[in-house]
Structures are given as structure tokens and as C-alpha cells.
Design a protein around this motif. Structure first.
Motif, short mmCIF file in Angstrom:
data_model
loop_
_atom_site.label_atom_id
_atom_site.label_comp_id
_atom_site.label_asym_id
_atom_site.label_seq_id
_atom_site.Cartn_x
_atom_site.Cartn_y
_atom_site.Cartn_z
N PHE A 59 -12.07 8.56 -1.31
CA PHE A 59 -12.60 8.32 0.03
C PHE A 59 -14.12 8.41 0.05
O PHE A 59 -14.81 7.52 0.55
CB PHE A 59 -11.99 9.33 1.01
N PHE A 60 -14.68 9.49 -0.50
CA PHE A 60 -16.13 9.69 -0.46
C PHE A 60 -16.87 8.76 -1.41
O PHE A 60 -17.98 8.30 -1.11
CB PHE A 60 -16.46 11.15 -0.74
N ILE A 61 -16.27 8.47 -2.56
CA ILE A 61 -16.92 7.51 -3.47
C ILE A 61 -16.97 6.13 -2.83
O ILE A 61 -17.96 5.39 -2.96
CB ILE A 61 -16.18 7.47 -4.82
N SER A 62 -15.93 5.75 -2.11
CA SER A 62 -15.92 4.44 -1.44
C SER A 62 -16.98 4.38 -0.34
O SER A 62 -17.52 3.31 -0.06
CB SER A 62 -14.54 4.15 -0.86
N TRP A 132 -10.26 -1.79 -3.25
CA TRP A 132 -11.11 -1.46 -2.10
C TRP A 132 -12.36 -2.34 -2.09
O TRP A 132 -12.75 -2.86 -1.04
CB TRP A 132 -11.51 0.01 -2.17
N SER A 133 -12.99 -2.54 -3.25
CA SER A 133 -14.20 -3.37 -3.33
C SER A 133 -13.89 -4.81 -2.98
O SER A 133 -14.66 -5.47 -2.25
CB SER A 133 -14.79 -3.29 -4.75
N ALA A 134 -12.79 -5.35 -3.48
CA ALA A 134 -12.41 -6.73 -3.18
C ALA A 134 -12.16 -6.90 -1.68
O ALA A 134 -12.59 -7.90 -1.08
CB ALA A 134 -11.18 -7.13 -3.98
N LEU A 135 -11.48 -5.92 -1.08
CA LEU A 135 -11.19 -6.00 0.34
C LEU A 135 -12.48 -5.89 1.16
O LEU A 135 -12.65 -6.59 2.18
CB LEU A 135 -10.23 -4.88 0.74
N TYR A 136 -13.41 -5.04 0.71
CA TYR A 136 -14.67 -4.87 1.43
C TYR A 136 -15.43 -6.19 1.46
O TYR A 136 -15.90 -6.64 2.53
CB TYR A 136 -15.53 -3.80 0.74
N TYR A 137 -15.58 -6.84 0.31
CA TYR A 137 -16.31 -8.11 0.27
C TYR A 137 -15.58 -9.20 1.03
O TYR A 137 -16.20 -10.03 1.72
CB TYR A 137 -16.55 -8.53 -1.18
N ALA A 138 -14.26 -9.24 0.92
CA ALA A 138 -13.49 -10.28 1.60
C ALA A 138 -13.65 -10.18 3.11
O ALA A 138 -13.89 -11.19 3.79
CB ALA A 138 -12.02 -10.17 1.21
#
Length: 404
Positions: A59-62, A132-138
Motif C-alpha cells: 500500500f505505502f510503496i504504491s 497496480w502500475s498498469a492499472l494506474y497508467y490505464a
């Protein structure tokens, strides 16, 4: 239909709130999945502390990743994806190190080395943080596209409104100048009754036109009533030289068209057909419904045009030599393109025997009862002299192929 007790709002209307909701939902779901897996594998209750620490670590790293990605998303693609890959690998390594160290403390005395524990959780952390990264950019790319589309739509609406307002300003001053000149002449010659009648008709016409928002739609019946007010004023100027005829099919009266679509065509006919000729001209408006299409035409018996695409030219020796401003027909064409895209037809034609015809074909959209109410119904338009109203009979092409 009863109104809802609440007002639905888009999920991403507040981006900050949406981000925290997705964070809680996503990492809460990941923790639940790990807990269920641990329960299925018969893990003791103390192991759920490891699950909680792993979830909080992710959670905190994200959160840190979201700050970095927000600065990378608008960079050049090579920079965005290159730096993202490096940052993601460092984040996964940090997460795997923390989780491996936590497991090593939990399994004190185990023969498994720390490196083996780190490698054991690396794939899981890579999956979670990578997803998480893919969802963030999408999501953010989608929101940017939506914002650009909304901005483009707003700009197009503003441009359309500005263009329609410009069209209105192009039409009304010329008409008002001539009308006020005529009223002034009537006053100077002490013809008070005609002057008063023209002022009354002018105020009724302006009430009809100015209350209509640029870009709005009216029914054929409403547009015809507005045209009758306009022609009633012009008839006082041209008298017997202006002859008008309306052929409006009853089935087409409730059809929607852009407001003030036909007035520029009628004004052009007066300008190029009635005004230059001593004998004047006859103007015919035709409206007919054919299935799901609405057929409109404005025709006059003026001098016509010498070549297709040019404005009608006055005959030699006519009382006045009118010069075309070149804005009327292009504006109508642009308005149709903005309102209907490619689903319309706009054509001009001048028969060999003379005259000028503008043909319009658009989709038929019927107004509802509330939308079909007359604009300014409190005041009925004055009766227009020498206006013939005929029911439209025969095919649209057949009517337009004949001289009115």
C-alpha cells in the motif's frame, strides 16, 4: 417518472477521492485473497500478521509510485516507460526485501536462507505492483483522453455558437437597416398607420428570433411563423413585387430543424430575385416528409445564376446591382454539417428558364407535444398578404424540377 432520491455522479468526478477508494478496494482485496489462501493452507492465526505487513508494505510503496508516475505520465514515451520499468523493479525489490525479512523473523531457526525467502515472495510482489502500475497508467490515460474529448466538444460547441451568433449578426443588421429606413420614410411622409404596423411586426419578429438560442431547434411550423413575420415586414417594402407561397405538408410541420435555417435563404431570394427586378419575383417554400427524411426547398423566379456555385446575378438594366457577400449559403451548409454530419443533402440549382432553387434533405425528427409549442404563442403573427399555402403533393424531386 419519479426523480431519484440521490443525484448520481461520475466515479472519477473527484480524482483524489476515486484514487483513495481504489487504493482501499484494491489492497483490501489483495489482503483478503492472501488471508483466504492462508486459511486454506492451514496457517496459524499469527501468520495473518505477515499478511497484514505485506499488504501495508504494498500500500505505502504504491503511494510513492503514484507520485513518481504522476510526473512521468506526461513525459516522452521513451522516458515514461524506461524510467517506469526501472522504478517498478526497484519498488518490487524493496517490497520483496521487506516481506522476506518479515518472514525470516517469523520463521526464526528455519533452514531457508534470507535470499531464498526474498526470491520466494518476489514473484507475488512483482505481480501485485506490476498490475497496480498498469492499472494506474490505464486509468490516467483514459481520464486524459476523456478530458481532451470533453475539451474538444466544448470548443466545438463554442465555435458553433459563435458561428451561429455571427450568422445572426450578419442577417439582422442588414434587415434592420432596411426596415428602419422604411419606417423613417413612412414617418417623414406622415404615414403613421403603416409605420406603426411595420414597427409592430418588427417587434414581433425580433421577439421570435432573439429569444431563440443559437444552435437551438424549432419545428417547421415555428420556422414558418417566423418567416411569415419577416415576410410581412418585407411585403410592406416591396408590396406587389414580393409574392410568396408556402407548400408545407402537414406531416412535416412537427419536424425539427435548426433555428433560423430557412430565413437566410428567403432573405437571399429577396436580395437577388425580388430587389433587382422591377416586376419582383415569387418565392416558394416547400416542406415535405418522405419516410424518415425531411425535404425542404426555397425557390424563386429571379434571374438565377450563370454558373453553378455562384450567387444569382441581377439582370442587366435592373434597378439595383446587388453584390454578394458570399456568407449566406456557406453558413447554411456549415450549420447543416455541424448539426447532421454527413447525414444531410444540400444542393443549389438554377433551371435553364431562370430562377434559383436551394434543396435541403435532413433526417426527420418529430417534436414532442411540449416541444411543438409555438414560440411567443401569446402573440399571433399578422396575416400575411398574398401568401398561398398549398399541401405538398408529388415527389420532392418532381416538385423541385418544376418552376414554381
Amino acid at each position: 417518472m419519479n426523480s431519484l432520491p440521490f443525484r448520481p455522479t461520475p466515479f472519477f468526478a473527484d480524482k483524489n477521492r476515486a484514487f483513495w477508494r481504489l487504493q482501499m478496494l484494491g489492497w483490501g482485496g489483495a489482503m483478503l485473497l492472501r488471508a483466504v489462501t492462508s486459511l486454506a493452507n492451514g496457517r496459524p492465526l499469527s501468520f495473518y500478521i505477515i499478511v497484514l505487513i505485506a499488504t501495508l508494505t504494498g500500500f505505502f510503496i504504491s503511494l510513492v509510485l503514484s507520485v513518481i508516475y504522476s510526473r512521468l505520465i506526461n513525459q516522452k514515451p521513451l522516458v515514461t516507460w524506461g524510467v517506469t520499468a526501472i522504478v517498478l523493479m526497484l519498488a518490487v525489490a524493496l517490497s520483496a526485501t521487506i516481506n522476506g525479512w518479515t518472514v525470516s523473523l517469523y520463521q526464526a531457526g528455519s533452514e531457508t536462507s534470507f535470499a531464498q525467502l526474498v526470491l520466494g515472495v518476489f514473484y507475488l510482489d512483482m505481480t501485485l505492483l506490476g498490475a497496480w502500475s498498469a492499472l494506474y497508467y490505464a486509468i490516467n490515460f483514459f481520464l486524459q483522453v476523456e478530458q481532451q474529448a470533453d475539451r474538444l466538444e466544448r470548443l466545438e460547441m463554442q465555435a458553433t455558437s459563435a458561428q451561429l451568433a455571427m450568422l445572426r449578426y450578419q442577417l439582422n443588421p442588414h434587415f434592420l437597416f432596411n426596415t428602419l429606413n422604411s419606417i423613417s420614410t413612412l414617418v417623414l411622409t406622415q404615414q403613421t398607420e403603416p409605420a406603426n404596423a411595420m414597427l409592430t411586426r418588427l417587434s414581433a419578429f425580433l421577439r421570435h428570433t432573439l429569444v431563440t438560442q443559437p444552435g437551438g431547434r424549432v419545428t417547421i411550423a415555428q420556422e414558418v411563423e417566423t418567416l411569415k413575420l419577416y415576410l410581412a415586414i418585407e411585403h410592406m417594402r416591396f408590396e406587389e413585387r414580393l409574392r410568396t407561397r408556402f407548400r408545407v405538408d402537414p406531416s412535416a410541420e412537427k419536424g425539427y430543424i435548426p433555428s433560423l435555417l430557412l430565413q437566410p435563404l428567403v432573405e437571399n431570394a429577396i436580395k437577388y430575385a425580388v430587389s433587382p427586378q422591377e416586376e419582383g419575383a415569387e418565392i416558394t417554400l416547400t416542406a415535405k416528409r418522405m419516410g424518415d427524411r425531411l425535404m425542404l426547398s426555397v425557390a424563386d423566379t429571379g434571374p438565377g445564376m450563370s454558373r453553378r456555385g455562384e450567387a444569382p446575378r441581377p439582370q442587366p438594366g435592373s434597378p439595383s446591382q446587388t453584390v454578394s457577400t458570399g456568407v449566406g449559403l456557406p453558413n447554411i451548409r456549415d450549420r447543416l454539417a455541424q448539426a447532421y454530419g454527413t447525414d444531410h443533402r444540400f444542393a443549389i440549382h438554377s433551371p435553364e428558364e431562370g430562377g434559383f432553387i436551394v434543396r435541403i434533405e435532413i433526417p426527420y425528427e418529430e417534436a414532442e407535444e411540449e416541444g411543438a409549442r409555438e414560440i411567443g404563442a401569446a402573440q399571433k403573427p399578422p396575416r400575411l398578404p398574398r401568401v398561398e399555402e398549398e399541401s405538398a403533393q408529388g415527389s420532392f424531386a418532381g416538385m423541385l424540377g418544376q418552376r414554381p
